[in-house]
Motif scaffolding. Structure first.
Motif, PDB file in Angstrom:
ATOM      1  N   TYR A  47       0.811  -1.220   0.000  1.00 55.21           N
ATOM      2  CA  TYR A  47       0.000   0.000   0.000  1.00 55.21           C
ATOM      3  C   TYR A  47       0.849   1.277   0.000  1.00 55.21           C
ATOM      4  O   TYR A  47       0.559   2.210  -0.773  1.00 55.21           O
ATOM      5  CB  TYR A  47      -0.972  -0.017   1.179  1.00 55.21           C
ATOM      6  CG  TYR A  47      -2.249  -0.796   0.911  1.00 55.21           C
ATOM      7  CD1 TYR A  47      -3.498  -0.208   1.081  1.00 55.21           C
ATOM      8  CD2 TYR A  47      -2.220  -2.128   0.489  1.00 55.21           C
ATOM      9  CE1 TYR A  47      -4.675  -0.908   0.860  1.00 55.21           C
ATOM     10  CE2 TYR A  47      -3.383  -2.835   0.254  1.00 55.21           C
ATOM     11  CZ  TYR A  47      -4.603  -2.225   0.436  1.00 55.21           C
ATOM     12  OH  TYR A  47      -5.765  -2.920   0.196  1.00 55.21           O
TER      13      TYR A  47
ATOM     14  N   TRP B 223       2.086   1.957  -3.461  1.00 58.08           N
ATOM     15  CA  TRP B 223       1.053   2.492  -4.351  1.00 58.08           C
ATOM     16  C   TRP B 223       0.769   3.967  -4.058  1.00 58.08           C
ATOM     17  O   TRP B 223       0.596   4.763  -4.985  1.00 58.08           O
ATOM     18  CB  TRP B 223      -0.228   1.663  -4.232  1.00 58.08           C
ATOM     19  CG  TRP B 223      -0.132   0.343  -4.926  1.00 58.08           C
ATOM     20  CD1 TRP B 223      -0.210  -0.892  -4.365  1.00 58.08           C
ATOM     21  CD2 TRP B 223       0.090   0.134  -6.319  1.00 58.08           C
ATOM     22  NE1 TRP B 223      -0.062  -1.864  -5.329  1.00 58.08           N
ATOM     23  CE2 TRP B 223       0.131  -1.262  -6.539  1.00 58.08           C
ATOM     24  CE3 TRP B 223       0.256   0.989  -7.418  1.00 58.08           C
ATOM     25  CZ2 TRP B 223       0.324  -1.821  -7.799  1.00 58.08           C
ATOM     26  CZ3 TRP B 223       0.455   0.438  -8.676  1.00 58.08           C
ATOM     27  CH2 TRP B 223       0.489  -0.954  -8.856  1.00 58.08           C
ATOM     28  N   ARG B 224       0.734   4.327  -2.781  1.00 56.26           N
ATOM     29  CA  ARG B 224       0.499   5.744  -2.466  1.00 56.26           C
ATOM     30  C   ARG B 224       1.606   6.621  -3.027  1.00 56.26           C
ATOM     31  O   ARG B 224       1.352   7.738  -3.493  1.00 56.26           O
ATOM     32  CB  ARG B 224       0.375   5.932  -0.952  1.00 56.26           C
ATOM     33  CG  ARG B 224      -0.997   5.554  -0.397  1.00 56.26           C
ATOM     34  CD  ARG B 224      -1.179   6.040   1.025  1.00 56.26           C
ATOM     35  NE  ARG B 224      -0.347   5.290   1.954  1.00 56.26           N
ATOM     36  CZ  ARG B 224      -0.728   4.180   2.560  1.00 56.26           C
ATOM     37  NH1 ARG B 224      -1.924   3.666   2.330  1.00 56.26           N
ATOM     38  NH2 ARG B 224       0.085   3.560   3.394  1.00 56.26           N
TER      39      ARG B 224
ATOM     40  N   ASP C 115      -2.635   9.552  -2.671  1.00 57.58           N
ATOM     41  CA  ASP C 115      -3.631   9.067  -1.714  1.00 57.58           C
ATOM     42  C   ASP C 115      -4.979   8.928  -2.401  1.00 57.58           C
ATOM     43  O   ASP C 115      -5.506   9.907  -2.938  1.00 57.58           O
ATOM     44  CB  ASP C 115      -3.752  10.034  -0.536  1.00 57.58           C
ATOM     45  CG  ASP C 115      -2.514  10.030   0.341  1.00 57.58           C
ATOM     46  OD1 ASP C 115      -1.893   8.953   0.474  1.00 57.58           O
ATOM     47  OD2 ASP C 115      -2.153  11.092   0.874  1.00 57.58           O
ATOM     48  N   ARG C 116      -5.503   7.737  -2.390  1.00 55.86           N
ATOM     49  CA  ARG C 116      -6.807   7.459  -2.989  1.00 55.86           C
ATOM     50  C   ARG C 116      -7.623   6.634  -1.998  1.00 55.86           C
ATOM     51  O   ARG C 116      -7.067   5.843  -1.235  1.00 55.86           O
ATOM     52  CB  ARG C 116      -6.659   6.729  -4.319  1.00 55.86           C
ATOM     53  CG  ARG C 116      -6.033   7.616  -5.391  1.00 55.86           C
ATOM     54  CD  ARG C 116      -5.761   6.892  -6.685  1.00 55.86           C
ATOM     55  NE  ARG C 116      -5.135   7.804  -7.635  1.00 55.86           N
ATOM     56  CZ  ARG C 116      -5.791   8.511  -8.550  1.00 55.86           C
ATOM     57  NH1 ARG C 116      -7.109   8.396  -8.649  1.00 55.86           N
ATOM     58  NH2 ARG C 116      -5.147   9.326  -9.374  1.00 55.86           N
TER      59      ARG C 116
ATOM     60  N   LEU D 104      -6.929   3.019  -0.873  1.00 55.25           N
ATOM     61  CA  LEU D 104      -5.673   2.757  -0.174  1.00 55.25           C
ATOM     62  C   LEU D 104      -5.724   3.130   1.303  1.00 55.25           C
ATOM     63  O   LEU D 104      -4.725   3.008   2.011  1.00 55.25           O
ATOM     64  CB  LEU D 104      -4.528   3.520  -0.850  1.00 55.25           C
ATOM     65  CG  LEU D 104      -4.208   3.117  -2.287  1.00 55.25           C
ATOM     66  CD1 LEU D 104      -3.119   4.022  -2.861  1.00 55.25           C
ATOM     67  CD2 LEU D 104      -3.778   1.653  -2.372  1.00 55.25           C
ATOM     68  N   GLU D 105      -6.882   3.543   1.772  1.00 56.45           N
ATOM     69  CA  GLU D 105      -6.988   3.976   3.162  1.00 56.45           C
ATOM     70  C   GLU D 105      -7.041   2.822   4.152  1.00 56.45           C
ATOM     71  O   GLU D 105      -6.718   2.997   5.335  1.00 56.45           O
ATOM     72  CB  GLU D 105      -8.233   4.863   3.320  1.00 56.45           C
ATOM     73  CG  GLU D 105      -8.114   6.197   2.592  1.00 56.45           C
ATOM     74  CD  GLU D 105      -9.392   7.008   2.646  1.00 56.45           C
ATOM     75  OE1 GLU D 105     -10.390   6.496   3.222  1.00 56.45           O
ATOM     76  OE2 GLU D 105      -9.409   8.135   2.118  1.00 56.45           O
TER      77      GLU D 105
ATOM     78  N   GLY E  57      -8.552  -2.665  -0.529  1.00 53.27           N
ATOM     79  CA  GLY E  57      -8.514  -1.806  -1.704  1.00 53.27           C
ATOM     80  C   GLY E  57      -8.419  -2.560  -3.017  1.00 53.27           C
ATOM     81  O   GLY E  57      -8.906  -2.100  -4.051  1.00 53.27           O
TER      82      GLY E  57
ATOM     83  N   PHE F 152     -10.132   2.583  -8.724  1.00 51.30           N
ATOM     84  CA  PHE F 152      -9.130   3.588  -8.391  1.00 51.30           C
ATOM     85  C   PHE F 152      -9.279   4.879  -9.195  1.00 51.30           C
ATOM     86  O   PHE F 152      -8.577   5.856  -8.922  1.00 51.30           O
ATOM     87  CB  PHE F 152      -7.724   3.017  -8.607  1.00 51.30           C
ATOM     88  CG  PHE F 152      -7.272   2.115  -7.503  1.00 51.30           C
ATOM     89  CD1 PHE F 152      -6.521   2.606  -6.440  1.00 51.30           C
ATOM     90  CD2 PHE F 152      -7.611   0.772  -7.488  1.00 51.30           C
ATOM     91  CE1 PHE F 152      -6.099   1.781  -5.411  1.00 51.30           C
ATOM     92  CE2 PHE F 152      -7.201  -0.070  -6.459  1.00 51.30           C
ATOM     93  CZ  PHE F 152      -6.449   0.447  -5.418  1.00 51.30           C
TER      94      PHE F 152
END
Length: 231
Positions: free
Chosen positions: A67, A70-71, A76-77, A80-81, A85, A129
């Motif tokens: 993760y 990816w961030r 930040d999407r 991904l929090e 995801g 995404f």
């Protein structure tokens, strides 16, 4: 490292993206005990049963340590929090595609699982995404996650560990498969070895055989980008 499973996730069918395509990719934590049957996690729903689910795709595992990577790459999407995801059922730290091999037999609670194949990402990741090429990014990165088949049905509780029981194919980490499928695509020796792996999902073995016989790499457009939106 023996990963502890802090959470297991399941999804209900719901509209996805501007075209409201039905999907169960939006996985949320579900309370234990978690019942694992031959088809996977109880209450986990699958929309496209032709390409998702089934005996060799009963559970999807994704490494949470991916993760932050990816961030760093896409910002930040919302997906991904928190875990889930990528539509995974199992989220852990400690195992990645570099350290997991095809055929690995895993004990999770009273269930017995076996790594059957890596994930071939599809266009629904693009919708989730909000990036047209997210599926391609996942494919090219090798950070795809992997699937289990269920050898013995059972149940697990929060905090249970994933324990490696057997490793019949130590020379076949998932990264090697990804390299053959998406990068070193005409490596005949590697494809022949892949086609001969009895622990590998039948559809992946068939793909390797077909590529060997035809000398051609399959077209990935429909999987990666989907069909045009309905008018």
């Amino acid at each position: 490292m023996t990963p502890i499973v802090p959470v297991v996730l399941a999804g209900r069918l719901a509209p996805l993206g501007p075209d409201a395509r039905v999907s169960g990719i939006d996985k949320k934590p579900v309370p234990g005990p978690w019942r694992i049957g031959a088809a996977g996690l109880l209450h986990d729903e699958v929309a496209d049963t032709r390409h998702h689910g089934g005996a060799d795709k009963a559970l999807h595992h994704y490494a949470f340590e991916h993760y932050p990577q990816w961030r760093a790459e896409i910002g930040d999407r919302p997906p991904l929090e928190a875990p889930g995801g990528f539509g995974e059922n199992l989220s852990t730290r400690g195992w990645t595609e570099e350290t997991v091999c095809v055929g690995d037999v895993i004990r999770f609670g009273s269930a017995l699982l076996q790594v059957s194949q890596g994930r071939q990402p599809c266009y629904k990741l693009n919708l989730r995404f909000g990036l047209r090429d997210m599926a391609l990014r996942v494919q090219q990165s090798g950070r795809t996650g992997w699937y289990y088949r269920v050898l013995e049905e059972g149940a697990a509780q929060a905090g249970d560990a994933l324990a490696l029981v057997e490793r019949p194919c130590p020379d076949w980490p998932l990264t090697r498969l990804s390299a053959l499928l998406y990068h070193d695509r005409r490596n005949r020796e590697g494809l022949a070895g892949m086609a001969a792996l009895p622990q590998l999902a039948d559809n992946w073995r068939a793909l390797a055989k077909k590529r060997l016989e035809s000398g051609r790499v399959e077209n990935w457009s429909a999987r990666l980008y989907g069909r045009p939106p309905r008018e």
